[in-house]
Design an enzyme around this catalytic site. Structure first.
Site, PDB file in Angstrom:
ATOM      1  N   LYS A  59      -7.171  -1.181  -9.830  1.00  0.00           N
ATOM      2  CA  LYS A  59      -7.806  -1.971  -8.758  1.00  0.00           C
ATOM      3  C   LYS A  59      -9.116  -1.305  -8.359  1.00  0.00           C
ATOM      4  CE  LYS A  59      -6.920  -3.590  -4.006  1.00  0.00           C
ATOM      5  NZ  LYS A  59      -7.613  -2.692  -3.088  1.00  0.00           N
ATOM      6  N   THR A  91      -5.409   2.316  -7.324  1.00  0.00           N
ATOM      7  CA  THR A  91      -6.703   2.011  -6.700  1.00  0.00           C
ATOM      8  C   THR A  91      -7.696   3.118  -7.030  1.00  0.00           C
ATOM      9  OG1 THR A  91      -5.638   0.773  -4.946  1.00  0.00           O
ATOM     10  CG2 THR A  91      -7.859   1.569  -4.493  1.00  0.00           C
ATOM     11  N   HIS A 142     -13.040  -3.189  -2.547  1.00  0.00           N
ATOM     12  CA  HIS A 142     -12.248  -2.771  -1.393  1.00  0.00           C
ATOM     13  C   HIS A 142     -12.671  -3.530  -0.128  1.00  0.00           C
ATOM     14  CE1 HIS A 142      -9.306   0.638  -1.090  1.00  0.00           C
ATOM     15  NE2 HIS A 142      -9.403   0.372   0.193  1.00  0.00           N
ATOM     16  N   SER A 191       0.823  -1.216   0.000  1.00  0.00           N
ATOM     17  CA  SER A 191       0.000   0.000   0.000  1.00  0.00           C
ATOM     18  C   SER A 191       0.857   1.266   0.000  1.00  0.00           C
ATOM     19  CB  SER A 191      -0.874  -0.012   1.258  1.00  0.00           C
ATOM     20  OG  SER A 191      -1.409   1.260   1.490  1.00  0.00           O
ATOM     21  N   TYR A 249      -2.047   5.361  -4.230  1.00  0.00           N
ATOM     22  CA  TYR A 249      -3.037   6.404  -3.984  1.00  0.00           C
ATOM     23  C   TYR A 249      -2.330   7.682  -4.425  1.00  0.00           C
ATOM     24  CZ  TYR A 249      -6.155   3.551  -1.037  1.00  0.00           C
ATOM     25  OH  TYR A 249      -7.035   2.622  -0.567  1.00  0.00           O
TER      26      TYR A 249
HETATM   27  C1  LIG Z   1      -7.452  -2.414   6.960  1.00  0.00           C
HETATM   28  C2  LIG Z   1      -7.476  -2.362   5.465  1.00  0.00           C
HETATM   29  C3  LIG Z   1      -6.685  -1.441   4.819  1.00  0.00           C
HETATM   30  C4  LIG Z   1      -6.685  -1.387   3.414  1.00  0.00           C
HETATM   31  N1  LIG Z   1      -5.831  -0.515   2.791  1.00  0.00           N
HETATM   32  C5  LIG Z   1      -5.792  -0.490   1.441  1.00  0.00           C
HETATM   33  C6  LIG Z   1      -4.873   0.363   0.762  1.00  0.00           C
HETATM   34  O1  LIG Z   1      -4.088   1.059   1.375  1.00  0.00           O
HETATM   35  N2  LIG Z   1      -4.906   0.362  -0.588  1.00  0.00           N
HETATM   36  C7  LIG Z   1      -5.768  -0.417  -1.313  1.00  0.00           C
HETATM   37  O2  LIG Z   1      -5.771  -0.383  -2.540  1.00  0.00           O
HETATM   38  N3  LIG Z   1      -6.626  -1.250  -0.682  1.00  0.00           N
HETATM   39  C8  LIG Z   1      -6.659  -1.309   0.662  1.00  0.00           C
HETATM   40  N4  LIG Z   1      -7.499  -2.166   1.291  1.00  0.00           N
HETATM   41  C9  LIG Z   1      -8.355  -3.056   0.485  1.00  0.00           C
HETATM   42  C10 LIG Z   1      -7.632  -4.378   0.192  1.00  0.00           C
HETATM   43  O3  LIG Z   1      -6.579  -4.170  -0.709  1.00  0.00           O
HETATM   44  C11 LIG Z   1      -8.585  -5.402  -0.430  1.00  0.00           C
HETATM   45  O4  LIG Z   1      -9.228  -4.826  -1.536  1.00  0.00           O
HETATM   46  C12 LIG Z   1      -9.630  -5.905   0.547  1.00  0.00           C
HETATM   47  O5  LIG Z   1      -9.091  -6.025   1.846  1.00  0.00           O
HETATM   48  C13 LIG Z   1     -10.118  -7.266   0.091  1.00  0.00           C
HETATM   49  O6  LIG Z   1     -11.164  -7.715   0.872  1.00  0.00           O
HETATM   50  P1  LIG Z   1     -11.016  -8.715   2.106  1.00  0.00           P
HETATM   51  O7  LIG Z   1     -10.443  -7.929   3.227  1.00  0.00           O
HETATM   52  O8  LIG Z   1     -12.415  -9.124   2.353  1.00  0.00           O
HETATM   53  O9  LIG Z   1     -10.123  -9.850   1.678  1.00  0.00           O
HETATM   54  C14 LIG Z   1      -7.517  -2.252   2.672  1.00  0.00           C
HETATM   55  C15 LIG Z   1      -8.295  -3.190   3.343  1.00  0.00           C
HETATM   56  C16 LIG Z   1      -8.276  -3.256   4.722  1.00  0.00           C
HETATM   57  C17 LIG Z   1      -9.104  -4.308   5.394  1.00  0.00           C
END
Ligand SMILES: Cc1cc2nc3c(=O)[nH]c(=O)nc-3n(C[C@H](O)[C@H](O)[C@H](O)COP(=O)(O)O)c2cc1C
Length: 425
Positions: free
Chosen positions: A295, A220, A319, A171, A194
């Protein structure tokens, strides 16, 4: 969200209360007087059996890695170990978390068609993306601020990814910069972007990821606005003084992460700019020599646009239900995105994947690979690097099991003929 241990405990208490009422003379009298079956009659053997299951679950916060039966076992550990606000940040969806639930429930729409009498003595789970072969199609999705979940944060995750040879996506708002993560992973990770609403910062982040050797830039695009009520509720339960660690106001704190060090962040107001459009995507594409992956796409139209603009890969994602209240499971978007992409670029997917069968369904519908978010962070929060490794190992083992059950000894063999779309939605 998955059923939590607290939910199980509440259900158990409800059933105990019902049984207490059923045993009372007042209930027996009321049943006799009304001629209806007594509550006692409704307390069936099935109820008692589900009590036993609930009891097991309620007491089942695993104490060690060898007790874990599946990746969901790690959620309860994470909840117990993390400060409420940090667990809330991990668990939260948007609005009522309906899309978080939809991500899970949607898998039930797809049934598996199992073939028999295929030699599955050897099972090969390897996949090739952009010319690189990985042992497994299970990818670590970008998750921000991993030191909020374990002191070793992204480094522990990178070491686990290295040990188990998984692709890792880092990230922008990681709590460790890309260079040490690449070193811990043993090779450059994919870099998630981002861009912020200041192009100078966009360029600086891209340049740094390129210098670090990252081969792929993952932009993203699904996080432009959100309303995270579950996070707010958990924050209220947290009695600690947040300002001790969070030195900046919540909405700007992400701009103080290591990847922004040395950059002028005074003009940036957002991580995901509201004003970005397809022209900005093209501008970014022209600016970098990394492969560009988007994404967060969930529609055929956007997949077509992406391919037209020269985007080289797509991650279908909502997400993890954190950024929209569409109430549409991510897996339900997969088929149309794949159609829109027309076989020209790899299509990965995430959001809600918790079982080997979930992964199998996505591969059967045409996904190249599957990313997971929360499950590996539960493992991290519970047990550090070994917890992440265990989560990856369990998912991989489950995938191998379903590949054997279905008679598909290699990923390339998992085609659409292995799923039935019940099309209830
Ligand atoms: C705590 C947390 C932080 C996240 N931070 C980012 C991020 O910084 N950038 C991003 O593209 N997606 C982020 N995501 C989304 C994840 O990349 C992913 O799309 C998502 O967690 C997938 O779903 P799942 O948690 O049900 O497996 C985040 C998800 C969580 C749970």
């Amino acid at each position: 969200m998955t059923t939590s241990v607290d939910d199980e405990r509440r259900a158990l208490a409800r059933r105990r209360f019902l049984r207490f009422m059923a045993a009372s003379p007042l209930a027996a009298w009321a049943a006799r007087a009304s001629g209806l079956p007594s509550v006692l009659d409704l307390t069936s053997a099935a109820d008692l059996a589900s009590d036993a299951i609930a009891l097991q679950k309620a007491d089942a916060v695993i104490a060690s890695l060898d007790q874990a039966l599946n990746v969901l076992d790690f959620e309860a550990v994470a909840k117990r170990k993390l400060p409420p606000a940090h667990f809330g940040y991990l668990a939260t969806g948007t609005d009522d978390d309906a899309t978080v639930r939809a991500n899970r429930e949607a898998f039930a729409r797809y049934q598996l068609r199992m073939r028999r009498l295929v030699d599955v003595g050897e099972v090969d789970t390897s996949v090739t993306i952009f010319g690189v072969t990985y042992d497994t199609p299970i990818v670590l999705a970008p998750v921000s601020s991993q030191k909020a979940f374990h002191a070793e944060g992204e480094i522990a995750v990178a070491r686990a990814a290295r040990a188990k040879r998984h692709l890792q996506i880092l990230s922008t708002v990681s709590s460790t910069a890309v260079e040490p993560v690449n070193e811990a992973r043993g090779e450059p990770v994919w870099y998630q972007l981002y861009p912020t609403d200041d192009w100078t910062i966009t360029e600086a982040l891209v340049a740094r990821a390129e210098r670090a050797g990252c081969p792929v830039l993952v932009l993203t695009v699904d996080n432009v606005a959100t309303n995270r009520e579950t996070l707010e509720r958990f924050k209220r339960q947290d009695t600690r003084e947040c300002k001790v660690c969070h030195l900046h106001p919540w909405d700007r704190s992400q701009l103080y992460r290591p990847m922004f060090a040395g950059l002028d962040i005074s003009k940036a107001t957002r991580l995901s700019p509201h004003a970005w459009n397809w022209d900005t995507v093209s501008r970014l594409k022209d600016r970098t020599r990394m492969k560009l992956v988007l994404k967060g796409l969930v529609t055929r139209e956007d997949a077509q646009m992406a391919v037209e603009r020269g985007v080289e890969g797509i991650v279908v994602s909502n997400h993890g239900g954190r950024s929209e209240d569409s109430q549409r499971g991510s897996i339900e978007s997969l088929r149309e995105v794949i159609e829109g992409a027309g076989g020209k670029v790899p299509v990965l997917i995430d959001s809600g994947f918790r079982r080997g069968t979930d992964i199998f369904k996505a591969l059967a519908l045409g996904a190249t690979a599957v990313c997971i978010g929360r499950p590996y962070v539960w493992g991290l929060a519970g047990f550090g690097q070994p917890g992440v490794e265990k989560v990856l190992e369990i998912l991989h083992r489950e995938l191998v099991v379903v590949m054997r059950q279905a008679g598909t000894p290699a990923i390339a063999r998992i085609g659409s003929e292995y799923v039935v779309d019940r099309g209830r939605w």
